[in-house]
Structure formats: C-alpha cells, structure tokens
Design a protein around this motif. Structure first.
Motif, short mmCIF file in Angstrom:
data_model
loop_
_atom_site.label_atom_id
_atom_site.label_comp_id
_atom_site.label_asym_id
_atom_site.label_seq_id
_atom_site.Cartn_x
_atom_site.Cartn_y
_atom_site.Cartn_z
N LEU B 37 -11.57 -5.44 -6.45
CA LEU B 37 -11.36 -6.64 -5.82
C LEU B 37 -10.89 -6.77 -4.25
CD1 LEU B 37 -9.55 -8.53 -8.59
CD2 LEU B 37 -11.79 -8.08 -8.32
N PHE B 39 -9.71 -8.16 -1.84
CA PHE B 39 -8.90 -9.27 -1.36
C PHE B 39 -9.19 -9.24 -0.04
CE2 PHE B 39 -6.68 -8.73 -5.09
CZ PHE B 39 -6.76 -10.05 -5.65
N ALA B 96 -8.51 1.93 5.27
CA ALA B 96 -7.94 1.54 3.86
C ALA B 96 -8.25 2.15 2.68
CB ALA B 96 -7.66 0.11 3.78
N LEU B 108 -4.84 0.10 -9.27
CA LEU B 108 -3.64 -0.83 -8.92
C LEU B 108 -3.45 -0.45 -7.49
CD1 LEU B 108 -1.27 -2.64 -9.74
CD2 LEU B 108 0.09 -0.49 -10.28
N VAL B 109 -3.51 0.84 -7.12
CA VAL B 109 -3.19 1.21 -5.62
C VAL B 109 -4.13 0.60 -4.75
CG1 VAL B 109 -3.31 3.29 -4.04
CG2 VAL B 109 -1.86 3.26 -6.24
N LEU B 111 -5.91 -2.25 -5.16
CA LEU B 111 -5.35 -3.85 -5.21
C LEU B 111 -4.33 -4.09 -4.47
CD1 LEU B 111 -5.77 -4.63 -9.18
CD2 LEU B 111 -7.17 -5.41 -7.12
N ILE B 112 -3.33 -3.27 -4.51
CA ILE B 112 -2.06 -3.52 -3.33
C ILE B 112 -2.65 -3.41 -2.30
CG2 ILE B 112 0.20 -2.48 -2.75
CD1 ILE B 112 0.66 -2.01 -5.85
N THR B 113 -3.40 -2.16 -1.77
CA THR B 113 -3.82 -2.13 -0.44
C THR B 113 -4.54 -3.25 0.15
OG1 THR B 113 -4.04 0.49 -1.04
CG2 THR B 113 -5.12 -0.40 1.03
N ILE B 115 -4.45 -6.35 -0.92
CA ILE B 115 -3.44 -7.49 -0.49
C ILE B 115 -2.93 -7.06 0.84
CG2 ILE B 115 -1.28 -7.67 -1.27
CD1 ILE B 115 -3.33 -9.96 -1.98
N GLY B 116 -2.33 -5.93 0.81
CA GLY B 116 -1.73 -5.53 2.19
C GLY B 116 -2.48 -5.76 3.50
N ALA B 117 -3.96 -5.23 3.27
CA ALA B 117 -4.78 -5.18 4.42
C ALA B 117 -5.03 -6.75 4.74
CB ALA B 117 -5.96 -4.61 3.92
N PHE B 119 -3.12 -9.23 4.04
CA PHE B 119 -1.98 -9.87 4.84
C PHE B 119 -1.95 -9.32 6.34
CE2 PHE B 119 2.86 -10.49 4.30
CZ PHE B 119 2.76 -11.60 3.77
N PHE B 120 -2.17 -8.17 6.32
CA PHE B 120 -2.25 -7.67 7.80
C PHE B 120 -2.96 -8.27 8.77
CE2 PHE B 120 -4.00 -4.74 10.64
CZ PHE B 120 -2.93 -4.66 11.76
#
Lengths: 462, 307
Positions: B37, B39, B96, B108-109, B111-113, B115-117, B119-120
């Motif tokens: 996904l 994001f 990323a 999971l890693v 997905l978190i990346t 979301i972080g990207a 946000f950044f």
C-alpha cells in the motif's frame, strides 16, 4: 553443404564484428560504476538536506524558498560535506574503518561491563528500577514550570499512548493509523459523561468513573471496526483506520449539535469527593503527572502480564508465522482483534486523562498527524520493547522542545517522517530493541517467518 | 433531490470519479507488483499539483490566454505535473523502497516507510511552498462548455474528463499491449519466475512507480485546476482513490478505473443528500462494506490474472 555450416573460427569472428546482446548487457558505463553512483546519491542527499534546512517558503512568492536555497551558502555547505564523506569513503576507507573499529572497541568496554553487571546481579536491577521510578515520580518537582507542563501534557500522555500502540504494532504486528481516533473518543466520552456537551448524559459522572466507560466504548468501537477488516488482510487495517480517524475527526468538527464543533469543549478537571476526603486538581501540573504515572504503571503491569501469557504467545506466534499459528489452533483473527481493541482502549484512557488535564479541547487536538507521531515514537524506541517505546516517546517529545529555538516547530514533522524512513532502512528494530523482535526482523530478512501480521488471513490466500 | 439536481451531481461525480480512477491506477499498479500500500502516492499526486502550479506561475502571461495558447499552457501544466509526479515516485522507490526490497523486509516495515515518506513529503512541500492553498493561474476563460441532460459542464470539467479518459486508455494500452506492460504483468504474477525468464525486476518496479507517478502527477494538476493546490491536498483524494482501487479489486487496472468512477459518484451523491461536511464519509463506508461483502472487489484482484 560445407558452405552452410560455418567453422568455429568464422563464428567467433562474426561475434567480434557485431557485439552480442550479452556483451551489450555486460557493458557498464562509467557513471554506472558503484563509486560514481554513490557520489550521485550523496549529492542528491545534499540537495535534499539543503531543501530541508533551507528557507521557509511562502505562498506569496512560490519560488522564494527554491531561489534562496539554490543560491545560498547552505547548498555549498551540504555539497562540501557530501564530497568530503565520499572522498573519505572511497579513498581513505581503510583509515576510516580503522578509526570506526577503534571507537567501537573503546566505547564498548564500559558498555559490556554495565551489561554484564545488569545481567548477573538481580538486586542491582531491582535497585536501579526503584531508583528510576523514584526519580520519575519525584524528580520533576525540581523542573521549571514550562518543562513540567511539557512533561505532563505531552510526555506522560504520549508515553501512555505509545504503550498502547506498542501492543498493536509491536506485539501483534498490525499497523494502526487511527490510534488518535480512539483518543478523541475517550476525550469526548469524558466530556459527555461529565455533562460538558450540549447533549446531556443520563447521569453525570466523576472523571475517574468515566474511565471504565471510555474503555468499554473504545473496545466496542475497535471490535466493530477491526472485525470486518482483520478477517481479510492485515494491511487493509492501515487504510481503514486512517479512514476511521478521518470520520471521527469530521464528526467532531461538523456535528455541532453534539460535539460543539470547532468551538471546542470545556471539561471539568479531575476531582475526588468521597465525603470524608475530597481533592481537586487545579493548575499545578504535578498532581496530574502522578495520576498519569499511576495509569501508566497500571497499564504496564497489565500488559507485561499479557506479554508472557497465552495471549502474548499467541501474538508472537501470529507474527512469526501466521499460517503455522492458525494450523496449531490459534484463532488468529480473534487475537489480532484483541490486540487492536486493547490498543484502542488504552488510547481511550489517555483521552479521558488528557481531557481532564487540559480542561479544554477542540477537534484540532486530534489531528491525524498525532497518530503518525505516536507511530514514530514506537518505531524509534523499538517496536515490542516497553523500555524502548517509553524512551522513544520521552526522547522524541523532549528533543524538539529542547531545539525549539533553532528548528521551526512546523518543520518537526518533516524530520520525523524522514526519521521513520531512515529507521526502517537501517535499524527497523529501533533504538532499544526487544530481543525477540530484533531476531524476528533478522529472520524475516533471511526469508523465514513474517515478523508482522499484515498478510492475508487464514483461508484467504491470494 | 430533484431529477435535474440528480443529473448535476451525477455529472460532477463522473468528472471527480475519473480523477480518482487515474490516481487509483497508481495504487493498484504498485500493489500489483509489490503487494505494497503505497501511502506516499497521495504525495506524488500533491507534487503533481505543485509541478503544474510552478510551471504555470513562471510562464503564464498577465492576461488570460485564449485559443491555441490556452491549449499550450494546459499541456505545459499537465506535462510539468506529470513530470514532477513521476520524478517524486521514482525517487521514492529508489530511496525508500528499494533498500527494503534488498533486505527482504517484512510488510509492516514497508507500510511504516510508506507512511513516513508520505509525512516527510507533504511537510517538505509545506515548507518549500508555504502552507496556504493557491489557485492555478487561469489558462482559459472558464465557462459552460456543453450541457448534458440539463447539467452544465464547464471547460475545466470537460478538460478533466477528456484527459482522464485519454490517460486511462493509454495506460490500458501500455499495460496490456506493450513489452513494458507484459513485464509489469509478469512481475505481478510471479516475480521469481519473471526474474528467471529474464525480466529485470528492479527496472520493472521502477517503471511501474514512474508510470503511476506520471498519472498521479497529471491528476494532481487537473485536481488543482478544478479547486486549488495546497500541501495536504493529497490526503483525502488519496484515501478515496485507495478505496476505489480496493473496490475495483486491488491490483486490477480496469477495476481501479471502475472503482474510481463509482466512488466519485458516491461522493457527489453524499454531498447532494447530506451536505458538503460529509463528503468523504461515503467513500469510507463503501470501503468497509466492500471489505465485508466482497473483499476481492468488483472485478477481482491481481494485475496478472484479470487485466
């Protein structure tokens, strides 16, 4: 016949005249060599840093920031650093790695001694933990008022939130991006049951009595939201919770007849009245802090019990291999749902505490970025590691406050986003990792197990 | 809602839905090849809006252009949007996601990346270009272009509809008829076997991101033309487009197009029935309902199998 078949000598000559497809594929241009590619990457990084640390743009002049950044000294500074790093890496790598090894050796001596003492001496462990607790409880009395406020409004609340999110993301391996929605539900429950909303509750309750109600509300909401999604695939949970957060936020904002909308809500602060003993929490932050410490310790106690219970082991099994867990009789959907709901109710408790501390809130206090902040704290500290997430929340709340004179508060989130990406690439287990989680991540890299629960649920293989 | 209002909202919904469809293709393509996904695709969309805005702000004259000049500036804006969107998507994959694929990181890693990207990227855009919304400079005199069943279609809406349909047709051709498309489908079906057959997976993944980024960027420009450009503009259209991709069957390109159209209409009908405050609630409810009733979406999952 002899005309048609070519001799080996001829065919090799043909090859040398027209390079074969394989030879073309093997050809490497100078800029494709690793050394120059690394320089390119470093220069791109330098430009990114220039933009990140550069001028604040305005909407009046769109090109202002770009113009200033690309003509200012910042660009040359970052490019210089990039080239320096590249030179050291490419031409002085022996010396550099020698220095790195020396630093590591010298620094690891004291650490190893401390770690050994910690591992072998039980009374030392208890003593340090008690001293730490005492420091956490009474230490803040000596702080300035500003830092006391930061400690209560942000650190203590966020620690409670990260402990809750840690259950979802660290232990069950699910990604929950709507965590703050439950925080909002908790806060609005507090407002409703203390009679602060336009709609009146059947009976007005004390703030402390709202907590079990908020827990129940969030549990139900979490189960209702999670049940349809978690039967499918864990990664859909991320987007559905994101959407759920948006709905809760829009409701809080738009349903003015129920929630007061953007005007916000005034909530009574904590108070106790038992007849023979009564106490009211006022403006001094410290009494709230002790209440929050109480909640945190309670949550910690419960969650640590859970971690090593049947439930905790089921979570571990699901993370490490969901199919095997299901095959051995673990009801994966149920345990995932449980983790999600437990996380949600912790968030709800934090919401009640927050509302009863600040006394006034509006929908903007529950923006989506808070969910991502909490996620960043958990990931930075170390998914699945309680000391890690507590440290992560405390450190990452403290750091921007300490740097607030140098870094524009609006830029914080940009750095946190970058931090998430960098952590995931270089240290996905976090700063203070849980040993088990670290091993799982390493094993997942080697192709064994999943280390999360975001795959398709049992019986629904794609 | 009277009948004429119904037609109005239907036309609006189709216009909006065609935009969602174009964004949803980006989600679905990436999901097809990486099961991720993405994001940050909503930020690709946002940067597309800024690409068009920057190019037009720099180039457009004081007076509103007309005739062929209008066409020229629209083309410039769209190309700039697509180019910046594609560049951001390319960089995103490179910086990323590729290191994570090398490590064989858990989902999971990723997905978190993502979301972080995301946000950044949106906070970076806010820092660089200011945090207020800006309208796109006028490229033409906006007025009623044509009337369908009594519903008036403005020039902007017609532009969105025509270019979105053109992009979808082009993409469908690329995915189903070209060598690059068969590479994408092969990786979506089975990356290991595709690699054994000589498909360069890194290249295919990178191109898939760029392809999605070009479409997302152009959609960002079109969205900005219709409303405004601001740094968090990607968030809600992003969620909606993702819901559209799931609705049509994630990983399925034609499904994403269909899902986008359906959700666009659902959204405008929600607005028509309950008011603008509840605009995005409809899409989310549809998403949850789809997941409960038919989780593989209308046309079924998987790029390789059905498209």
């Amino acid at each position: 016949m002899s005309m048609k078949t070519s001799t080996p000598a001829e065919s090799s000559r043909n090859e040398s005249m027209a390079p074969s497809a394989a030879a073309r594929l093997r050809k490497v241009h100078w800029y494709q060599e690793p050394r120059w590619r690394r320089l390119g990457a470093l220069l791109a990084l330098a430009v990114t840093f220039t933009l990140m640390t550069g001028e604040e743009g305005t909407t009046r002049d769109l090109f202002l920031a770009l113009r200033e950044d690309f003509t200012g000294p910042g660009l040359w500074l970052w490019v210089g650093i990039a080239v320096l790093v590249w030179v050291v890496r490419e031409f002085l790598s022996d010396q550099a790695s020698g220095a790195a090894k020396w630093t590591k050796r010298t620094a690891s001596g004291p650490f190893a001694a401390v770690r050994e003492a910690w591992g072998s001496n039980a009374s030392l462990r208890v003593g340090v933990l008690l001293a730490g607790l005492a420091l956490a409880v009474f230490g803040p009395l000596g702080l300035e008022r500003y830092w006391q406020q930061v400690l209560v409004d942000q650190i203590a609340i966020f620690v409670l939130l990260t402990i809750g999110l840690n259950v979802v993301i660290g232990w069950a391996g699910l990604l929950d991006l709507g965590f703050i929605a439950f925080f909002a539900i908790g806060a609005y429950s507090a407002a409703y049951w203390t009679g602060a909303l336009p709609v009146q509750p059947p009976v007005v309750l004390n703030n402390f009595l709202v907590i079990p109600i908020a827990v129940a509300t969030c549990l139900v909401a979490g189960v209702l939201l999670g049940a349809p999604v978690l039967r499918l695939r864990g990664d859909y949970l991320a987007i559905v919770t994101l959407g759920f957060h948006e709905i809760v936020y829009l409701m809080a904002k738009n349903a003015e007849s129920v929630t007061e909308g953007v005007r916000g809500v005034k909530v009574e602060r904590f108070s106790i009245d038992l007849g023979f003993f009564s106490y009211e929490w006022k403006l001094d932050p410290m009494p709230y802090y002790w209440v929050l410490i109480g909640f945190t310790v309670l949550a910690l106690f419960l969650f640590l019990r859970l971690e090593h219970s049947k439930v905790g082991r089921a979570w571990t099994a699901i993370r490490e291999d969901e199919v095997a867990a299901a095959a051995t009789g673990v009801n994966t959907v149920r345990y995932k749902l449980m983790a999600f709901a437990i996380g949600a109710s912790t968030s709800g408790v934090a919401g009640v505490a927050y509302a009863s501390k600040v006394g006034y809130f509006n929908p903007e206090n529950f923006a989506i970025l808070l969910s991502i902040l909490v996620l960043a704290y958990v990931v930075f500290g170390g998914m699945g590691s309680i000391p890690g997430v507590i440290f992560g929340a405390a450190f990452l709340v403290w750091l921007p406050e300490a740097l607030r004179e140098w870094v524009d508060p609006k830029d914080r989130y940009m750095y946190l986003g970058a931090l998430l990406v960098v952590m995931m690439i270089y240290r996905p287990q976090g700063v203070l990792p849980s040993r088990r989680r670290k091993r799982e991540l390493e094993m997942a890299e080697a192709g064994i197990g999943g280390a999360d629960a975001t795959g398709p649920a049992e019986g629904r293989q794609q | 809602m009277s009948l004429s209002e119904f037609w109005d909202f239907l036309v609006l919904g189709v216009v909006l839905g065609s935009l969602y469809a174009v964004i949803a293709i980006g989600y679905t393509l990436v999901y097809g090849v990486l099961q991720l996904l993405n994001f940050a695709h909503s930020e690709v969309f946002m940067f597309g809006g800024y690409g068009g805005l920057l190019a037009l702000t720099a180039l457009i004259p004081e007076t509103t252009p007309s005739g062929m000049n209008s066409v020229l500036y629209v083309a410039i804006g769209m190309l700039a949007g697509a180019a910046l969107g594609g560049a951001v998507a390319f960089g995103l994959e490179r910086v990323a996601y590729r290191p994570l694929r090398r490590h064989n990181a858990p989902r999971l890693v990723f997905l978190i990346t993502a979301i972080g990207a995301s946000f950044f990227l949106y906070n970076l855009a806010g820092k660089l270009f200011g945090r207020n919304a800006l309208p796109m400079p006028a490229m033409y005199e906006n007025g009623t272009a044509l009337t369908v069943f009594g519903a008036e279609l403005t020039v902007t809406q017609l532009l969105i509809l025509v270019s979105a349909v053109a992009m979808m047709v082009l993409l469908d051709y690329v995915v189903n008829r070209t060598k690059m498309g068969s590479g994408i489908r092969a990786v979506a079906q089975d990356p290991e076997v595709a690699a054994l057959m000589g498909v360069d997976i890194d290249k295919v993944v990178s191109r898939t991101f760029v392809l999605g980024g070009l479409l997302g960027g152009a959609a960002g420009f079109l969205f900005g033309t219709n409303s405004q450009v601001w740094y968090t503009m990607g968030f809600l259209p992003g969620i909606t487009a993702f819901a559209a991709a799931v609705l049509g069957g994630i990983g399925n390109v034609r499904g994403a197009m269909l899902g986008g159209l359906v959700l666009g209409v659902v959204e405008t009908m929600t607005v028509g029935l309950w008011g603008d405050d509840w605009r995005y609630v409809g899409a989310f409810v549809v998403l949850v309902l789809v997941l409960m009733v038919r989780p593989t979406g209308i046309l079924g999952e998987r790029l390789g199998r059905t498209a």
